[in-house]
Design a protein around this motif. Sequence first.
Motif, PDB file in Angstrom:
ATOM      1  N   ASP A 178       0.826  -1.212   0.000  1.00 30.70           N
ATOM      2  CA  ASP A 178       0.000   0.000   0.000  1.00 30.70           C
ATOM      3  C   ASP A 178       0.859   1.260   0.000  1.00 30.70           C
ATOM      4  O   ASP A 178       0.546   2.229  -0.683  1.00 30.70           O
ATOM      5  CB  ASP A 178      -0.920   0.015   1.223  1.00 30.70           C
ATOM      6  CG  ASP A 178      -2.031  -1.000   1.093  1.00 30.70           C
ATOM      7  OD1 ASP A 178      -2.157  -1.560  -0.011  1.00 30.70           O
ATOM      8  OD2 ASP A 178      -2.753  -1.235   2.071  1.00 30.70           O
ATOM      9  N   TYR A 179       1.945   1.231   0.787  1.00 28.49           N
ATOM     10  CA  TYR A 179       2.790   2.416   0.835  1.00 28.49           C
ATOM     11  C   TYR A 179       3.476   2.652  -0.505  1.00 28.49           C
ATOM     12  O   TYR A 179       3.609   3.790  -0.935  1.00 28.49           O
ATOM     13  CB  TYR A 179       3.784   2.329   1.991  1.00 28.49           C
ATOM     14  CG  TYR A 179       3.257   3.040   3.199  1.00 28.49           C
ATOM     15  CD1 TYR A 179       2.342   2.416   4.025  1.00 28.49           C
ATOM     16  CD2 TYR A 179       3.615   4.350   3.494  1.00 28.49           C
ATOM     17  CE1 TYR A 179       1.803   3.062   5.118  1.00 28.49           C
ATOM     18  CE2 TYR A 179       3.080   5.004   4.592  1.00 28.49           C
ATOM     19  CZ  TYR A 179       2.182   4.358   5.395  1.00 28.49           C
ATOM     20  OH  TYR A 179       1.647   5.009   6.470  1.00 28.49           O
ATOM     21  N   HIS A 180       3.900   1.565  -1.174  1.00 23.31           N
ATOM     22  CA  HIS A 180       4.467   1.728  -2.520  1.00 23.31           C
ATOM     23  C   HIS A 180       3.460   2.409  -3.438  1.00 23.31           C
ATOM     24  O   HIS A 180       3.790   3.331  -4.173  1.00 23.31           O
ATOM     25  CB  HIS A 180       4.838   0.360  -3.100  1.00 23.31           C
ATOM     26  CG  HIS A 180       6.202  -0.114  -2.710  1.00 23.31           C
ATOM     27  ND1 HIS A 180       7.335   0.532  -3.108  1.00 23.31           N
ATOM     28  CD2 HIS A 180       6.612  -1.146  -1.963  1.00 23.31           C
ATOM     29  CE1 HIS A 180       8.398  -0.089  -2.614  1.00 23.31           C
ATOM     30  NE2 HIS A 180       7.983  -1.104  -1.911  1.00 23.31           N
ATOM     31  N   GLN A 181       2.231   1.884  -3.377  1.00 22.31           N
ATOM     32  CA  GLN A 181       1.171   2.414  -4.252  1.00 22.31           C
ATOM     33  C   GLN A 181       0.934   3.895  -3.986  1.00 22.31           C
ATOM     34  O   GLN A 181       0.930   4.712  -4.905  1.00 22.31           O
ATOM     35  CB  GLN A 181      -0.136   1.647  -4.005  1.00 22.31           C
ATOM     36  CG  GLN A 181      -0.094   0.229  -4.478  1.00 22.31           C
ATOM     37  CD  GLN A 181      -0.414   0.136  -5.942  1.00 22.31           C
ATOM     38  OE1 GLN A 181      -1.369   0.745  -6.396  1.00 22.31           O
ATOM     39  NE2 GLN A 181       0.399  -0.576  -6.697  1.00 22.31           N
ATOM     40  N   MET A 182       0.746   4.226  -2.708  1.00 23.59           N
ATOM     41  CA  MET A 182       0.436   5.617  -2.375  1.00 23.59           C
ATOM     42  C   MET A 182       1.621   6.501  -2.727  1.00 23.59           C
ATOM     43  O   MET A 182       1.461   7.600  -3.244  1.00 23.59           O
ATOM     44  CB  MET A 182       0.121   5.732  -0.883  1.00 23.59           C
ATOM     45  CG  MET A 182      -1.202   5.107  -0.513  1.00 23.59           C
ATOM     46  SD  MET A 182      -1.688   5.492   1.165  1.00 23.59           S
ATOM     47  CE  MET A 182      -0.848   4.269   2.108  1.00 23.59           C
ATOM     48  N   HIS A 183       2.809   5.981  -2.479  1.00 27.80           N
ATOM     49  CA  HIS A 183       4.022   6.730  -2.764  1.00 27.80           C
ATOM     50  C   HIS A 183       4.094   7.091  -4.235  1.00 27.80           C
ATOM     51  O   HIS A 183       4.357   8.239  -4.606  1.00 27.80           O
ATOM     52  CB  HIS A 183       5.215   5.860  -2.362  1.00 27.80           C
ATOM     53  CG  HIS A 183       6.529   6.560  -2.401  1.00 27.80           C
ATOM     54  ND1 HIS A 183       7.468   6.294  -3.351  1.00 27.80           N
ATOM     55  CD2 HIS A 183       7.054   7.515  -1.617  1.00 27.80           C
ATOM     56  CE1 HIS A 183       8.531   7.066  -3.148  1.00 27.80           C
ATOM     57  NE2 HIS A 183       8.298   7.812  -2.094  1.00 27.80           N
ATOM     58  N   SER A 184       3.827   6.104  -5.097  1.00 30.75           N
ATOM     59  CA  SER A 184       3.915   6.406  -6.524  1.00 30.75           C
ATOM     60  C   SER A 184       2.728   7.255  -6.967  1.00 30.75           C
ATOM     61  O   SER A 184       2.866   8.109  -7.834  1.00 30.75           O
ATOM     62  CB  SER A 184       4.017   5.119  -7.336  1.00 30.75           C
ATOM     63  OG  SER A 184       2.758   4.553  -7.544  1.00 30.75           O
TER      64      SER A 184
END
Lengths: 523, 446
Positions: free
Chosen positions: B354-360
């Motif tokens: 989720d953090y990868h997704q939100m980060h990108s």
Amino acid sequence: MRRALEEAHPFLETYSAAGYFGVAVDYRGIDDPHGAALCPVVVKPEHAVMERPKPGDSQLLESRRWRRRVLGLLMRNSFVSSKTLLRGWLSTSALGLLSAVPLIGNLLAPRRFALLRDWLNQAFLPEPRTELTLMRNTKQSQGAVSGLLMGFTPEEKAGRVASVLGPAGLVRGFARLVVILGHGSSSLNNPHESAHDCGACGGRRGGPNARLFAAMANRQEVRDRLRNKGIDIPPDTWFIGGYHDTCNDDVELFDLDAIPSTHQPDLDFIRSSLDRARAQNALERARRFESCPADADVERALRHVEERSEHLAQPRPEYGHCTNSVCIVGRRSMTRGLFLDRRAFLVSYDADLDPGDEGLSALLAAAVPVCAGISLEYYFSFVDNDRYGCGTKLPHNVTSLMGVMDGHASDLRTGLPWQMVEIHEPVRILFVVETTPDRLEKVIGASAPLKRLLENRWIRLATIDPASARVHVCRDGAFEEFHEDLERLPVALSSHEWYAGKLQHLPMAWIQTPRTATGDRLR
Amino acid sequence: MNAFQDILILVVVAPGLIFAVFALLWLLGWTPSEHFLSGITGLTFSACTAGVAALVWKITSASNITVTFGSWFAVGSYHFPLVLMVDRLSVPFLALAAVLSGLIGQFSATYLHRESGFLRFFLLLHLFAFGSLLAFAAGSFDLLAAGWEIVGITSVLLIGFFQQRRPPVENGLYVFGIYRACDIGLLVGIFAMHHWAGTASFVGGFPTLTGARAVIVCLLLLLAASGKAAQVPFSGWLPRAMEGPTPSSAIFYGAISIHAGAYLLLRAQPLLAQSVLASALVILIGATTAIHGTIVGRASSDAKTSLAYATLTQVGIVFIEIGLGWRWLAVAHILGNATVRTMQYLRAPSMLHDYHQMHSAVGGELSATGKQIEEMLPARVQLWLYRWALDRGHLDTILERWVIAPLLQISAYLSRQDCTRTPSPTTIRPGRAVQVFASGPAQRSN
């Protein structure tokens, strides 16, 4: 997957190479905030490549970026605020019940729920058509990405393409379509998701590498230079990059709008072959999953693996490289039709086209550490799962956005979880190289890392003579000929006949399908 | 007896019956297949959910539903009444328990596939569902306490689900100790109700208590509720409870068990409303917990602990709402909080993804979330507060040093007295539970 393709159409030919296809790049897709290295971890990329929208679609990208940003901020803020004191009060008491929708959707109908999500993404976040920045532009090369060269010069492109096609033995007799497939894996609720991705791409997904390789090989100036290197690609050959998701067996092909209209029938044919092969592959993989009915047909098996990759509660989305035991470096004619039970890494290599052994040393320098690393990771995670692996996944707790620990407090758990290795058979990997012992000894002797791996017995080594097919096994540092009598291989008419209804490891078998000489080539 | 009474009985008894039958068969040496067991589980909870839906429909259009079986036993003037009652307060909780148990069963059928404790987990899930449905449908505090204890023991057994490792068992015992200590409040409270009011049943009106008696009963029930809901000063057990499989953490500490304490207070609301002192104490405990939870949650670095404290913060606010007498807001808040947390716990392994997704998605600038409240404090206080939060408010240490250690000293003193006075050579050694109980917090404070 290769056997499945060859069984789907006997005149298809397949090759394989390390999944970064010789293009070590720092790649930044349209949705990525920054670049990431797509190459083995021991290699440092010197070139940067960016995905950018086609001229007509830049508007679309802008709106996509804006909407993704809004969605991302919304997601983040709702997540963070649900954990705070006052905002959490409002959001949990007013909107809390809404989270029952994804909860129920995902648990009761994971596949349909994922389809709905994809459909919504299509509707609200349409993807622009894109291209890759391949050209080396000297003025831009300094500024854009610090310390990296922007794109590749034609000379470099030709070098990259030749470094894969040459050793693999694909230098003549090209088909009209050549599909290059990278791989990766997608799963839900899985902290170990990237452990299923491409090891040769540094644990990332190898689609961009395949796309880049195909784009390079399609350029006229590259083909001109390749001809000087003895690789003659005819004008009517077209390369397509693609991506194979090893978890749900989806195959995506890139840049299809660039294909000449003359190749449309070939494309339709290869698309249908790929669809048949991926369904067969799903069926063969499903035999190891207890939760898939033993009598499932290809449709059912494909649905089953698709559901696995979208299931919130699935601790074993796929078995990945589990059960790996051998790496065969040689021509496909040696292994074609052989049922290896998905336990072998296959690397295409033709010793006859590599008299100086430069190809072999380059190939082994990448393949041996990557395959041995993967194999040993499974080996140790299996033999002592508590110490070298990370135990069962069920009580895992993501900590510091970095790794997992057990329950509320434990050491950081490294290695692979039990669910990933439970069907593994711990053996040290055997490399079988199709060359002579003298030539292999020279290559290994020249490389300190390979020598260490062999001398310290992390790997086992054998050769098979390309001319006489005699086998030599390396024991205590010296090759000796292998003499033992072998049983004849059992014969089956198709892979499915051999594995149907069986859950356990299977011995090798000879799959006899009729075969003709010409046709398309893959990977 | 009308149809809705039958439905109520079936909803409560069905999971208990499944537990009893499968446990008996297991003792006789039969292990059902995973497929069969998860099928039965799905069927049971679908039926329960349908039954609760019928009850909801009935309750909104008509009055309460009561089923009386008479007494379990009677001693003198005391009798243990077996009475089920569903009213507008219990129906949302019954719905929550039935639906979430079903969803967790569905999740676990896949999640625990091939796990050696598969049957054990499902037996405990059914027993837990029975316990919580019984507690929520009970017509008297006596019966509520029975369901309450079942929930407690299944909770402990699931924390210690991975029996082969030491920390889960130790932490399970720690939670067990806190539960037992606080359950004294419920048991003594019921005793007091019988003693002073002659009944602990709340069918057709609450036991009549006045003055100091009402306050005492309120405080006893508050002790029980605070323990179950991990309120200050008992909060330390909640992060320790994260040792079990993810789905059990979700349903116990995100949804049902953690809110059972709030349900007890909601039940005791008529009594609570009489006493300003007790109400004020409920508000005080709730407010302290909410603030404690949000500060500790900010410093916790792992997914499940930060979720535990996020849940706790909201349960603290629920206590405030109950103290203020806002019953229906509290119920709505509980339903929302329970659903959100179940989802978040089940998705806890996705945190990296989720953090990868939100980060990108936001273009790589995720760390800038604006001003943090704690930045307004002086730097030295910030540092102190951070240490305080990392040690979870020193609550475990305080309990260990000021409650458990003196108790152990007293018991050691008493056993010494025993030994000197009686010639018997048997000496009482503190059992494993006591040792663990004492050493758990001490290790952390080192």
